[in-house]
Design a protein around this motif. Structure first.
Motif, short mmCIF file in Angstrom:
data_model
loop_
_atom_site.label_atom_id
_atom_site.label_comp_id
_atom_site.label_asym_id
_atom_site.label_seq_id
_atom_site.Cartn_x
_atom_site.Cartn_y
_atom_site.Cartn_z
N THR A 449 0.78 -1.23 0.00
CA THR A 449 0.00 0.00 0.00
C THR A 449 0.82 1.29 0.00
N GLY A 450 2.13 1.18 0.24
CA GLY A 450 2.95 2.39 0.36
C GLY A 450 3.11 2.84 1.79
N TYR A 451 2.59 2.05 2.75
CA TYR A 451 2.70 2.39 4.17
C TYR A 451 3.03 1.14 4.99
N LEU A 452 3.56 1.36 6.20
CA LEU A 452 3.75 0.32 7.20
C LEU A 452 3.12 0.79 8.50
N ASN A 453 2.65 -0.15 9.29
CA ASN A 453 2.05 0.15 10.59
C ASN A 453 3.08 -0.09 11.69
N TYR A 454 3.46 0.98 12.38
CA TYR A 454 4.40 0.83 13.50
C TYR A 454 3.79 1.37 14.79
N LYS A 455 2.47 1.33 14.89
CA LYS A 455 1.82 1.80 16.11
C LYS A 455 2.14 0.91 17.29
N PHE A 456 2.31 -0.39 17.03
CA PHE A 456 2.41 -1.36 18.11
C PHE A 456 3.82 -1.88 18.34
N VAL A 457 4.80 -1.41 17.57
CA VAL A 457 6.17 -1.91 17.71
C VAL A 457 7.15 -0.76 17.58
N PRO A 458 8.29 -0.84 18.26
CA PRO A 458 9.33 0.17 18.06
C PRO A 458 9.95 0.01 16.68
N ILE A 459 10.50 1.08 16.17
CA ILE A 459 11.07 1.04 14.82
C ILE A 459 12.29 0.14 14.75
N THR A 460 12.84 -0.23 15.89
CA THR A 460 14.03 -1.09 15.93
C THR A 460 13.71 -2.56 15.71
N VAL A 461 12.45 -2.92 15.48
CA VAL A 461 12.11 -4.31 15.20
C VAL A 461 12.55 -4.64 13.78
N ASN A 462 13.76 -5.09 13.66
CA ASN A 462 14.34 -5.56 12.40
C ASN A 462 15.59 -6.35 12.75
N ASN A 463 16.10 -7.08 11.80
CA ASN A 463 17.22 -7.98 12.07
C ASN A 463 18.56 -7.28 12.15
N PHE A 464 18.57 -5.96 11.99
CA PHE A 464 19.80 -5.20 12.20
C PHE A 464 19.84 -4.62 13.62
N ASP A 465 18.74 -3.98 14.03
CA ASP A 465 18.68 -3.38 15.37
C ASP A 465 18.21 -4.37 16.43
N ASN A 466 17.53 -5.44 16.01
CA ASN A 466 17.11 -6.53 16.90
C ASN A 466 16.22 -6.07 18.05
N GLY A 467 15.32 -5.14 17.75
CA GLY A 467 14.41 -4.68 18.78
C GLY A 467 13.43 -5.73 19.25
N GLN A 468 13.30 -6.82 18.51
CA GLN A 468 12.40 -7.90 18.88
C GLN A 468 13.10 -9.01 19.67
N SER A 469 14.39 -8.89 19.91
CA SER A 469 15.14 -9.96 20.57
C SER A 469 14.77 -10.05 22.05
N TYR A 470 15.04 -11.17 22.63
CA TYR A 470 14.70 -11.42 24.04
C TYR A 470 15.29 -10.37 24.97
N GLY A 471 16.50 -9.96 24.68
CA GLY A 471 17.17 -9.00 25.55
C GLY A 471 16.53 -7.63 25.57
N GLN A 472 15.68 -7.33 24.58
CA GLN A 472 15.00 -6.03 24.55
C GLN A 472 13.73 -6.01 25.39
N ALA A 473 13.30 -7.18 25.87
CA ALA A 473 12.12 -7.28 26.75
C ALA A 473 10.91 -6.55 26.16
N LEU A 474 10.66 -6.80 24.89
CA LEU A 474 9.53 -6.16 24.21
C LEU A 474 8.23 -6.87 24.56
N ASN A 475 7.29 -6.13 25.10
CA ASN A 475 6.00 -6.68 25.53
C ASN A 475 4.90 -5.90 24.82
N ILE A 476 4.14 -6.58 23.96
CA ILE A 476 3.10 -5.94 23.16
C ILE A 476 1.73 -6.42 23.63
N ASN A 477 0.81 -5.50 23.86
CA ASN A 477 -0.57 -5.87 24.15
C ASN A 477 -1.47 -4.68 23.87
N VAL A 478 -2.43 -4.85 22.98
CA VAL A 478 -3.39 -3.80 22.66
C VAL A 478 -4.57 -3.93 23.60
#
Length: 640
Positions: A449-478
């Protein structure tokens, strides 16, 4: 909550045996010592609360129900094309049967399936969330609430406060589970007593409003019995500081108002009376309930408030905070959580293109929906976003400039820097290349669509910044419900109940337009323009747009379009994408290299990529064939 359950069950560890004779789960070969008498189970607060705690675990976690999660089924979101097993894809094709596990197995979404899981058994099982479906667990919860209410007279060793807490929770859950069901399926039997196992079922389907009246009675009584927060009670003092998820007066008032507003909405009013308009009486009653809640919050009596916009993300996720539960002071009702990392790992990457984070199922904001995010001055975009709009200041050559601040929080647009650290030599991936032909622009595993939704995740969620890794303690709940939702629902109820943008519930401190402006003020958006205040109908359009933006992608849009009788109407049946080019090849062309909102684009066009062919039958989900075959009075929804 898990710790509290264990403490409550310290002396009643065999409680689950009590359910054998009452729930639809089957327990075989129970030894005599595994059966706990009703007199013991219900005699005091600790024991009875242990029984009641199981109701919380009947609440599905729609955010993290499976490894990837489809919960936005309106015109707001579209899925990448690599897979088609999510219910959202079935909805696109008009196949609403797909909510049922027999049609979709594990991937029917959060609405069905229990498997071998029971509300109390395996509460420590990390995969238990995958078995927590709304349809089966709502009926289990209703049965359990009725069982508890039928045994209130056995609670002899208890204070009045303790009795009120137990009864209030049971009444809330009975009303809440019925409301959750009828908003999807229409009027159903309202089960407010234990049904004898040896008698044939004959409960008729009630109209939507008949069910809503019964739910309203339960929720009103719950609100009258419950405190604004358990920390203020003697019974709750033993778990002080850990009571945020416990049912209280604010939750009961919130769902009382929502239940009444839904009953007064055009779809529900049509189902019950044949009129396709709002029911003013229900809207007025809803406004009164919301006003009571707002007054308790704004006076400081209840511990709920709008978070500062700088902390907006804390409503949906936390990171680096030892798995702290998101929601801050604004979340009113949330589902219990089971093992944060295992639950959120898949959810975190379902918004990031595969070129950055792997995986093939991605959920993308539609361009038509992103158009609801207007300008910073509070004015909407023009209907045709390829055209200049002098009134709002929108310029199609600079489509990301001067937009509503929530646009920049929620949406990744072309040119935004995504990878924050090293790209390991893949510098072409650092920026969101969402222009036509960009490497983020992949219909199968990236953006359609030309857009991405980042309302529920930090922009670091990617395999370079590893914002989704265990050590980042990312907890998501809407959250299911938050305070901003209350203000917007109050505005809708007050407008349609009292006939104008200045509609106001008796004794309320806010008018309808005041409530909308309060939410806009928090985000730094211009207040509602005078051109929308001339009539209730004009203002309603801005209320609905505000609801679309503030609550974007939080599982509200599908039900909103349905209750407004808009789901099957254009343009709400259309999903669109933006096509556009950059002025020059290569990296983003910017006037201000620190601000991608100043990027200039050319050849911007909005294109329809999907049209949903819905009919009147799609306003309600179909009931299970096995269920409607039980007895004639439980009839199937029209058209199914």
């Amino acid at each position: 909550m898990k710790k509290y359950i264990k403490s409550l069950f310290k002396h009643t560890a065999l409680m689950v045996g009590l359910l054998a004779g009452f729930s639809c789960e089957e327990y075989l070969e129970r030894t005599p010592e595994a059966v706990l008498s009703s007199e013991v189970a219900f005699k005091n607060f600790t024991n009875f609360q242990g029984f009641t705690e199981e109701l919380y675990h009947c609440v599905p976690n729609f955010t993290n129900r499976y490894w990837t999660n489809s919960f936005n089924w309106g015109d707001d979101e579209i899925q990448s094309t690599a897979q088609n097993f999510h219910f959202g894809t079935k909805i696109e094709n008009g196949d609403f049967w797909g909510w049922q596990s027999e049609f979709d197995g594990w991937n029917a979404g959060w609405m069905d399936r229990t498997g071998a899981f029971t509300p109390y058994e395996n509460v420590d099982n990390n995969d238990a969330r995958m078995f927590k479906g709304l349809w089966p667990l709502a009926w289990i919860g209703i049965r359990k609430a009725n069982l508890g209410l039928a045994n209130m007279d056995l609670m002899t060793d208890a204070t009045q406060e303790e009795r009120d807490l137990i009864e209030g929770q049971l009444l809330f859950f009975r009303g809440w589970f019925h409301f959750q069901l009828i908003q999807y399926f229409g009027g159903l039997p309202y089960v407010d007593a234990l049904l004898p196992a040896d008698e044939q079922l004959r409960l008729p389907r009630l109209s939507y409003q008949e069910c809503a009246e019964k739910a309203a009675a339960d929720l009103r009584m719950a609100a009258d019995l419950l405190p604004v927060h358990w920390d203020e009670t003697v019974a709750g003092s033993s778990t002080s500081g850990k009571n945020d998820l416990r049912i209280n007066k604010i939750m009961a008032l919130g769902y009382l108002g929502k239940n009444l507003l839904w009953a007064g909405s055009p779809l529900m009013n049509f189902e019950s009376t044949g009129s396709r308009t709002y029911n003013a009486d229900y809207c007025q009653r809803a406004a009164v309930a919301f006003a009571e809640l707002i007054e308790l919050s704004e006076s400081g009596e209840a511990p709920y408030s709008l978070v500062n916009f700088e902390d907006y993300s804390s409503l949906f996720y936390t990171a680096g905070q030892n798995w702290a539960y998101p929601g801050a002071d604004e979340a009113i009702f949330r589902s219990p959580y089971l093992d944060a990392h295992n639950s959120t790992y898949g959810t975190a990457t379902q918004y990031t293109p595969a070129i950055l984070a792997g995986g093939d199922v991605k959920f993308l904001p539609t361009a038509n929906y992103v158009n609801f995010y207007g300008m910073a001055n509070g004015l909407p975009l023009p209907d045709d976003v390829s055209q200049m709009d002098a009134a709002s200041g929108y310029d199609p050559q600079f489509p990301w400039r001067d937009r509503d601040p929530r646009f920049y929080h929620d949406i990744i647009y072309d040119g935004v820097q995504v990878v924050q650290g090293s790209t390991n030599g893949q510098e072409e991936l650092r920026y969101a290349n969402l222009y036509s032909g960009g490497n983020y622009r992949d219909a199968r595993t990236g953006s359609r669509t030309g857009y991405l939704n980042y309302k529920f995740v930090p922009i670091t969620v990617n395999n370079f910044d590893n914002g989704q890794s265990y050590g980042q303690a990312l907890n998501i709940n809407v959250p299911y419900m938050r305070l901003a939702d209350i203000y917007i629902m109050y505005a809708e109820a007050a407008t349609m109940g009292y006939g104008s943008a200045t509609g106001q519930a008796p004794g309320a401190s806010l008018t309808a337009v005041d409530a909308i402006n309060k939410i806009r003020d928090r985000a730094g958006v211009g207040e509602v323009d005078g051109q929308f205040l001339g009539s209730a109908e004009d203002f309603l359009e801005e209320v609905r747009r505000e609801r679309a933006v503030e609550l974007a992608f939080e599982r509200h849009r599908f039900n909103d379009l349905r209750r407004w009788l808009l789901l099957i109407e254009e343009p709400y049946t259309l999903k669109t994408a933006l096509s556009f080019d950059r002025p020059a090849a290569g990296m983003p062309t910017v006037e201000d290299t620190d601000d991608p909102s100043q990027n200039r684009v050319v050849n911007l066009v909005e294109n329809v990529i999907l049209e949903r062919n819905f009919t009147e039958k799609h306003y309600w989900l179909p009931l299970k064939v096995a269920d409607v075959s039980i007895y004639p009075e439980l009839n199937q929804n029209p058209g199914w």
